[in-house]
Design a protein around this motif. Structure first.
Motif, mmCIF file in Angstrom:
data_model
loop_
_atom_site.group_PDB
_atom_site.id
_atom_site.type_symbol
_atom_site.label_atom_id
_atom_site.label_comp_id
_atom_site.label_asym_id
_atom_site.label_seq_id
_atom_site.Cartn_x
_atom_site.Cartn_y
_atom_site.Cartn_z
ATOM 1 N N ARG A 1 0.832 -1.212 0.000
ATOM 2 C CA ARG A 1 0.000 0.000 0.000
ATOM 3 C C ARG A 1 0.859 1.251 0.000
ATOM 4 O O ARG A 1 0.552 2.249 -0.641
ATOM 5 C CB ARG A 1 -0.929 0.001 1.210
ATOM 6 N N LEU A 2 1.967 1.178 0.736
ATOM 7 C CA LEU A 2 2.864 2.312 0.850
ATOM 8 C C LEU A 2 3.482 2.654 -0.509
ATOM 9 O O LEU A 2 3.568 3.827 -0.892
ATOM 10 C CB LEU A 2 3.964 1.967 1.857
ATOM 11 N N THR A 3 3.904 1.618 -1.237
ATOM 12 C CA THR A 3 4.526 1.834 -2.545
ATOM 13 C C THR A 3 3.543 2.420 -3.539
ATOM 14 O O THR A 3 3.891 3.319 -4.329
ATOM 15 C CB THR A 3 5.097 0.509 -3.073
ATOM 16 N N THR A 4 2.308 1.955 -3.506
ATOM 17 C CA THR A 4 1.283 2.496 -4.400
ATOM 18 C C THR A 4 1.072 3.985 -4.151
ATOM 19 O O THR A 4 1.002 4.791 -5.089
ATOM 20 C CB THR A 4 -0.043 1.736 -4.205
ATOM 21 N N LEU A 5 0.978 4.364 -2.879
ATOM 22 C CA LEU A 5 0.807 5.772 -2.544
ATOM 23 C C LEU A 5 2.036 6.576 -2.949
ATOM 24 O O LEU A 5 1.922 7.660 -3.535
ATOM 25 C CB LEU A 5 0.550 5.932 -1.045
ATOM 26 N N ALA A 6 3.222 6.065 -2.621
ATOM 27 C CA ALA A 6 4.454 6.785 -2.940
ATOM 28 C C ALA A 6 4.564 7.048 -4.439
ATOM 29 O O ALA A 6 4.932 8.153 -4.866
ATOM 30 C CB ALA A 6 5.664 5.997 -2.446
ATOM 31 N N ASP A 7 4.236 6.053 -5.240
ATOM 32 C CA ASP A 7 4.304 6.222 -6.693
ATOM 33 C C ASP A 7 3.333 7.285 -7.180
ATOM 34 O O ASP A 7 3.625 8.027 -8.120
ATOM 35 C CB ASP A 7 4.000 4.893 -7.392
ATOM 36 N N SER A 8 2.183 7.382 -6.526
ATOM 37 C CA SER A 8 1.155 8.324 -6.987
ATOM 38 C C SER A 8 1.459 9.767 -6.613
ATOM 39 O O SER A 8 0.959 10.692 -7.254
ATOM 40 C CB SER A 8 -0.214 7.919 -6.428
ATOM 41 N N ILE A 9 2.271 9.989 -5.587
ATOM 42 C CA ILE A 9 2.536 11.361 -5.138
ATOM 43 C C ILE A 9 4.000 11.768 -5.312
ATOM 44 O O ILE A 9 4.397 12.873 -4.925
ATOM 45 C CB ILE A 9 2.132 11.573 -3.665
ATOM 46 N N GLY A 10 4.812 10.877 -5.879
ATOM 47 C CA GLY A 10 6.211 11.198 -6.087
ATOM 48 C C GLY A 10 7.028 11.174 -4.811
ATOM 49 O O GLY A 10 7.913 12.007 -4.611
ATOM 50 N N ALA A 11 6.743 10.202 -3.940
ATOM 51 C CA ALA A 11 7.439 10.087 -2.665
ATOM 52 C C ALA A 11 8.263 8.798 -2.641
ATOM 53 O O ALA A 11 8.296 8.029 -3.607
ATOM 54 C CB ALA A 11 6.446 10.108 -1.510
ATOM 55 N N ARG A 12 8.919 8.553 -1.525
ATOM 56 C CA ARG A 12 9.753 7.371 -1.341
ATOM 57 C C ARG A 12 9.146 6.509 -0.244
ATOM 58 O O ARG A 12 8.757 7.018 0.804
ATOM 59 C CB ARG A 12 11.168 7.800 -0.940
ATOM 60 N N ALA A 13 9.052 5.210 -0.483
ATOM 61 C CA ALA A 13 8.459 4.286 0.483
ATOM 62 C C ALA A 13 9.534 3.384 1.072
ATOM 63 O O ALA A 13 10.338 2.796 0.346
ATOM 64 C CB ALA A 13 7.379 3.435 -0.183
ATOM 65 N N LEU A 14 9.518 3.267 2.411
ATOM 66 C CA LEU A 14 10.440 2.379 3.107
ATOM 67 C C LEU A 14 9.670 1.593 4.163
ATOM 68 O O LEU A 14 8.830 2.173 4.864
ATOM 69 C CB LEU A 14 11.551 3.180 3.798
ATOM 70 N N PRO A 15 9.940 0.297 4.304
ATOM 71 C CA PRO A 15 9.240 -0.479 5.337
ATOM 72 C C PRO A 15 9.641 0.018 6.725
ATOM 73 O O PRO A 15 10.811 0.339 6.973
ATOM 74 C CB PRO A 15 9.720 -1.910 5.096
ATOM 75 N N LEU A 16 8.654 0.080 7.626
ATOM 76 C CA LEU A 16 8.922 0.552 8.981
ATOM 77 C C LEU A 16 7.924 -0.044 9.958
ATOM 78 O O LEU A 16 6.714 0.098 9.795
ATOM 79 C CB LEU A 16 8.839 2.081 9.051
ATOM 80 N N ASP A 17 8.454 -0.695 10.973
ATOM 81 C CA ASP A 17 7.666 -1.127 12.121
ATOM 82 C C ASP A 17 8.268 -0.431 13.333
ATOM 83 O O ASP A 17 9.362 -0.792 13.781
ATOM 84 C CB ASP A 17 7.734 -2.644 12.278
ATOM 85 N N VAL A 18 7.574 0.574 13.852
ATOM 86 C CA VAL A 18 8.148 1.376 14.939
ATOM 87 C C VAL A 18 8.317 0.580 16.224
ATOM 88 O O VAL A 18 9.021 1.022 17.133
ATOM 89 C CB VAL A 18 7.307 2.648 15.212
ATOM 90 N N THR A 19 7.694 -0.595 16.309
ATOM 91 C CA THR A 19 7.825 -1.424 17.509
ATOM 92 C C THR A 19 9.047 -2.328 17.450
ATOM 93 O O THR A 19 9.323 -3.046 18.411
ATOM 94 C CB THR A 19 6.567 -2.285 17.728
#
Length: 260
Positions: A55-73
């Motif tokens: 989901r993150l990659t799809t959003l990043a591609d649509s807005i010109g952003a960078r997606a990185l996996p992150l689990d803050v826990t």
């Protein structure tokens, strides 16, 4: 032909976020996704972090952003995420959530632990990891997406209100500790916000989630909160928005909601 009016700006318009890198956590849906979209539109170089990389990659591609996996826990996940960043000017601590609505007498301690780990400890973990970069930017921002639940308690919400009170205190304490340094500490505390997942995750069914908003004319949506976040982050850097409480007009307080 006459030249341009001396009263009108010439050349391309400079966007408020140009030259600044903003990290947004919990960015795969809801307020996080809306915030990432808005900050990208404001010219920020946006880095999205969340567990659901598809989901993150799809959003990043649509807005010109960078997606990185992150689990803050997860300490290793936070270390890998922060190690992949060249610079950070803005950290939007949005990752969080509520996972039950039980009274204290029926407390599910596993749910309490999960709520505290995601909302509080995860936020502390990432903030501490990125503070050196925020300081080095010369004009850093740490923004916490809190909640009115961090200011006022209510029945059936103890695990979440306790966690969000923790986030509120975290923001207040960090602001005291960083006074005199080039880092602002901002808290946005939304009231009733209708998103696709928050109440569903908390209550476990679409019917129960829909009942929260039933009869409420125009509850806030994620884009409303993103608008407040973008406004706070694009003030001149000497202006610190310590705490911004935002509710729909139909909600006067936690327990006072007009339903039609």
């Amino acid at each position: 032909m006459p030249g341009p009016s001396p009263h009108l700006p010439s050349g391309p318009r400079t966007l408020p976020g140009e030259g600044r890198t903003a990290v947004v956590t919990g960015a795969s849906s809801g307020i996080g996704a809306a915030t990432a979209t808005r900050l990208a539109a404001e010219g920020f170089d946006v880095v999205l972090g969340a567990r659901r990389l598809d989901r993150l990659t799809t959003l990043a591609d649509s807005i010109g952003a960078r997606a990185l996996p992150l689990d803050v826990t997860d300490e290793a996940s936070v270390a890998a995420f922060t190690g992949a960043l060249d610079r950070v000017d803005v950290l939007v601590n949005n990752a969080g959530g509520a996972f039950d609505a039980r009274p204290v007498a029926e407390a599910d301690l596993d749910s309490w632990a999960r709520t505290y780990e995601v909302n509080v400890l995860g936020t502390v973990r990432l903030t501490a990891a990125l503070l050196p970069a925020l300081r080095a930017s010369g004009a850093g921002d740490v923004l916490f997406v809190g909640s009115t639940a961090g200011l006022v308690s209510y029945e059936g919400g103890a695990s979440y209100t306790a966690a969000k009170h923790g986030v509120h205190t975290l923001a207040e304490t960090l602001r005291l500790e960083l006074v005199g340094e080039p880092v602002r500490v901002i808290e946005i505390a939304p009231g009733m916000v209708r998103t696709d997942e928050f109440s569903l995750n908390r209550l476990g069914s679409a019917e129960a989630a829909d009942a929260v908003y039933r009869g409420v004319r125009e509850p806030l949506v994620a884009e409303d909160v993103a608008d407040c976040i973008a406004w706070a982050l694009t003030r001149p850097h000497h202006v610190n928005v310590d705490l911004l409480v935002v509710r729909p007009r139909a909600q006067a307080a936690q327990h006072k909601v007009h339903r039609e």
